[in-house]
Design a protein around this motif. Sequence first.
Motif, PDB file in Angstrom:
ATOM      1  N   UNK A 139      -4.851  -1.712  -3.902  1.00 44.39           N
ATOM      2  CA  UNK A 139      -3.433  -1.588  -4.204  1.00 44.39           C
ATOM      3  C   UNK A 139      -2.669  -1.050  -3.017  1.00 44.39           C
ATOM      4  N   UNK A 140      -1.379  -0.914  -3.190  1.00 46.97           N
ATOM      5  CA  UNK A 140      -0.518  -0.468  -2.096  1.00 46.97           C
ATOM      6  C   UNK A 140      -0.353   1.044  -2.147  1.00 46.97           C
ATOM      7  N   UNK A 141      -1.129   1.718  -1.365  1.00 48.48           N
ATOM      8  CA  UNK A 141      -1.016   3.170  -1.206  1.00 48.48           C
ATOM      9  C   UNK A 141      -1.820   3.578   0.014  1.00 48.48           C
ATOM     10  N   UNK A 142      -1.673   4.828   0.424  1.00 54.14           N
ATOM     11  CA  UNK A 142      -2.414   5.368   1.571  1.00 54.14           C
ATOM     12  C   UNK A 142      -2.166   4.556   2.838  1.00 54.14           C
ATOM     13  N   UNK A 143      -0.983   3.945   2.936  1.00 54.88           N
ATOM     14  CA  UNK A 143      -0.617   3.183   4.141  1.00 54.88           C
ATOM     15  C   UNK A 143      -1.696   2.176   4.502  1.00 54.88           C
ATOM     16  N   UNK A 144      -2.168   1.426   3.504  1.00 54.42           N
ATOM     17  CA  UNK A 144      -3.357   0.601   3.709  1.00 54.42           C
ATOM     18  C   UNK A 144      -3.096  -0.891   3.825  1.00 54.42           C
ATOM     19  N   UNK A 145      -1.942  -1.384   3.402  1.00 56.16           N
ATOM     20  CA  UNK A 145      -1.789  -2.828   3.259  1.00 56.16           C
ATOM     21  C   UNK A 145      -1.844  -3.557   4.597  1.00 56.16           C
ATOM     22  N   UNK A 146      -0.990  -3.179   5.546  1.00 50.84           N
ATOM     23  CA  UNK A 146      -0.970  -3.889   6.825  1.00 50.84           C
ATOM     24  C   UNK A 146      -2.289  -3.733   7.563  1.00 50.84           C
ATOM     25  N   UNK A 147      -2.886  -2.552   7.487  1.00 52.63           N
ATOM     26  CA  UNK A 147      -4.109  -2.277   8.256  1.00 52.63           C
ATOM     27  C   UNK A 147      -5.353  -2.824   7.573  1.00 52.63           C
ATOM     28  N   UNK A 148      -5.595  -2.426   6.323  1.00 46.66           N
ATOM     29  CA  UNK A 148      -6.830  -2.822   5.639  1.00 46.66           C
ATOM     30  C   UNK A 148      -6.725  -4.258   5.123  1.00 46.66           C
ATOM     31  N   UNK A 149      -5.717  -4.525   4.271  1.00 46.30           N
ATOM     32  CA  UNK A 149      -5.564  -5.871   3.731  1.00 46.30           C
ATOM     33  C   UNK A 149      -5.190  -6.857   4.833  1.00 46.30           C
ATOM     34  N   UNK A 150      -4.442  -6.385   5.823  1.00 49.74           N
ATOM     35  CA  UNK A 150      -4.087  -7.245   6.942  1.00 49.74           C
ATOM     36  C   UNK A 150      -5.302  -7.702   7.724  1.00 49.74           C
ATOM     37  N   UNK A 151      -6.270  -6.808   7.936  1.00 50.33           N
ATOM     38  CA  UNK A 151      -7.481  -7.201   8.651  1.00 50.33           C
ATOM     39  C   UNK A 151      -8.325  -8.161   7.814  1.00 50.33           C
TER      40      UNK A 151
END
Length: 758
Positions: free
Chosen positions: A527-539
């Motif tokens: 999900x979208x939290x912990x500033x993760x979308x661009x970095x984790x989901x983006x990779x």
Amino acid sequence: MKCVGKGIAKTDAMAISTGKPVYTEDLSPANALVVKILRSPHAYARIKSIDTTKAYAVKGVECILTYKDVPKVRFTLAGQSYPEPSPYDRLILDQVVRYVGDEVAVIAAVDEKTANAAMKKIKVEYEVFEPVLDFEQAIGHSSVVHPEADLHCNFDIGMDKSRNICSSHKVEVGDVEQELKNCDIVIEETYFTQAQAHAMMETFRAFTYLDHTGRLVIVSSTQVPFHIRRQVARALDLAASKVRVIKPRIGGGFGGKQSGSGEVFAGLVTLKTGKPALFIYSRTETFSCTTNRHAMRLKLRLGADKDGFIRALDIENLSDTGAYGEHASTTFMVCGDKTLPLYNKTRAVRYHGHAVYTNKMPAGALRGYGATQGTFALESAVNKLAAQLNMDPAELRLKNLIKEGETCLVYHGKVLGSSALDRCIQKGKELIGWNDKYPRRELANGKVRAIGMAVTMQGSGIAGIDTASIEIRLNDDGSYTLLTGSTDMGTGSDTVLVQIAAEVLETSLDNIAVHAADTDISPYDPGSYASSTAYVTGMATLQAAEELKQKIIAQGAKLLAINPEQLKFDGENLTALDGSKSMSLVKLAELMVLGAGKLQLVGHATYGSPISPPPFIAGFAEVEVDPETGVTELIDYVAVVDCGTVLNANLARIQVEGGIAQGIGMAMYEDVRYDERGHMQTNTFMQYKIPCRKDVGKITVAFEASYEPTGPFGAKSVGEVVINTPPPAIAHAVYNAVGATVTRLPITPEKVFMGMKK
């Protein structure tokens, strides 16, 4: 690059502007039962009796549920990966109510008017207890907020519930006491950060129904659909396979929708009645019956030598988690994790303390997630140190900051992979006019203008825990479908993921459709939290696109009867290097999906990072203070950000501007307040002030790029770090203007006037 780094408009920008997207309530069935909650008028009490006879007599009432009618399974509403560090300390409905607004009964009726009429006819007799309202008095208080024996923690978080301690945490490297004794200057101060409301536009809402197989379907405005599925299944004593969660468009979240809300109540009604159920939180309920930022007291000691090198740092924290422990331990830990590494010339550091239960609305996730509170304390102390040393605070920071390629005491030898914070400071000084304006200047009208600064760091995803998966399909017409479980809260994250995929596949954004957040269809995403979308989901998106591209080339080479190494793909055509053979992507897709290939090409990737690379920001504030009244006006705010490679300049800028505005609200206006009986006094926008456009002054945003080797195209996060600097930077500017040291947020005219040097 053709897509990444460009200021591309959000893929749904025009649709949003013209009112076309649908939100949760828009999709609700017309015949859905309306769910309402009878809430506790007491901060701490036990239900002695509850009579629903007259309420049931109201025509149109479908069901009324109390603590006697629900599963006795404790769970957490925190949207976190399993095993959740938040304690399982709540029931759907409990005989004990722990804050004003806690749930007493669930009413479901044919419409809202009927549900409200029935609610007024429920008679409840309470045994009222003395509440714990002051979190500084919580430890050892005569009232124990959670005396129950069946409270459960998945692992040791340092709980001592008999003393109202929800969690405890300690990090220590080196001999802090000895190093402080060795220091030439020791700054010692106590800082208080207040509870802050999310104030998102769309309140919490969900509707539920049973599909044709009898499974419970939940449609919810949530940041964490997969976590909602798990927590609802546990609370309702269902197998997770019997629950499906769908996330439509979200009207903002800011971390609030990282916790569950009405999903479990609507789901309970649907299971009891077999009918669709809709639960919409009012604005008052959103303010007073969900979560807010953890209020904290931070006792800080900072030691330095006469040359300005920071050698010792000690932070003792006390955090108010409210009636339940959602995010209590993790927010507490992040407060230290995102402050201790910032200045790495230290010889000893320590961070320790407790998160405590009180009889107030629970605290939870809110943008910044502990780093915001820690930054206010640390940066205020660093500014105080600069004043005592008579040193430029910017130069003091440049002397002490962790830099790219360096490590620190709490990194355990791990090297910082990317940082441009030193360049952020230099650029910010230029943009604010630091050399000409610092520290203050008196105006002809008697007011004073001054500037101040702060720096901060955050993280990018949760290292070693959260992983995201992405699936990209090549369709029969040569277009693509990107399936993701991540949730775009209005930040434009769907657009960024499409940009990443389009860059790899060398196609246009219009050629990629996004299907997001349906737990039956989407690949897993936390999900979208912990500033993760661009970095984790983006990779994950990058890797999935690369896999699909290689499959396209491999199958194209097979159909053209040449080696893959002899084939190039430009996004539209596959062409032999010698130009002798070619095939369009459209033809390849047709053959693979419909024809002889018999193989739809799909790229899939799962990514989780062992590290959480920090983005950085340098913030500079210019204020104008009236010494006669203490009234402070923010004139200018400059923010210079290092988020690695900027994936989308427009969307990143919007994130920064919005975060700065939210930080200004925390610095100067916002404050969740209670009366002496535990009733929230700031439960509407009439009582809870958030900054309007006139309050935030001029905001200038710039970027200093670094390259993060573990991120997609070198990117790091940007969503949370941007909220952290306004409170300490504005406090610093106020001090430089009139000598008032504000250690308890928000910075009000009264505090400034009473604290200024006369």
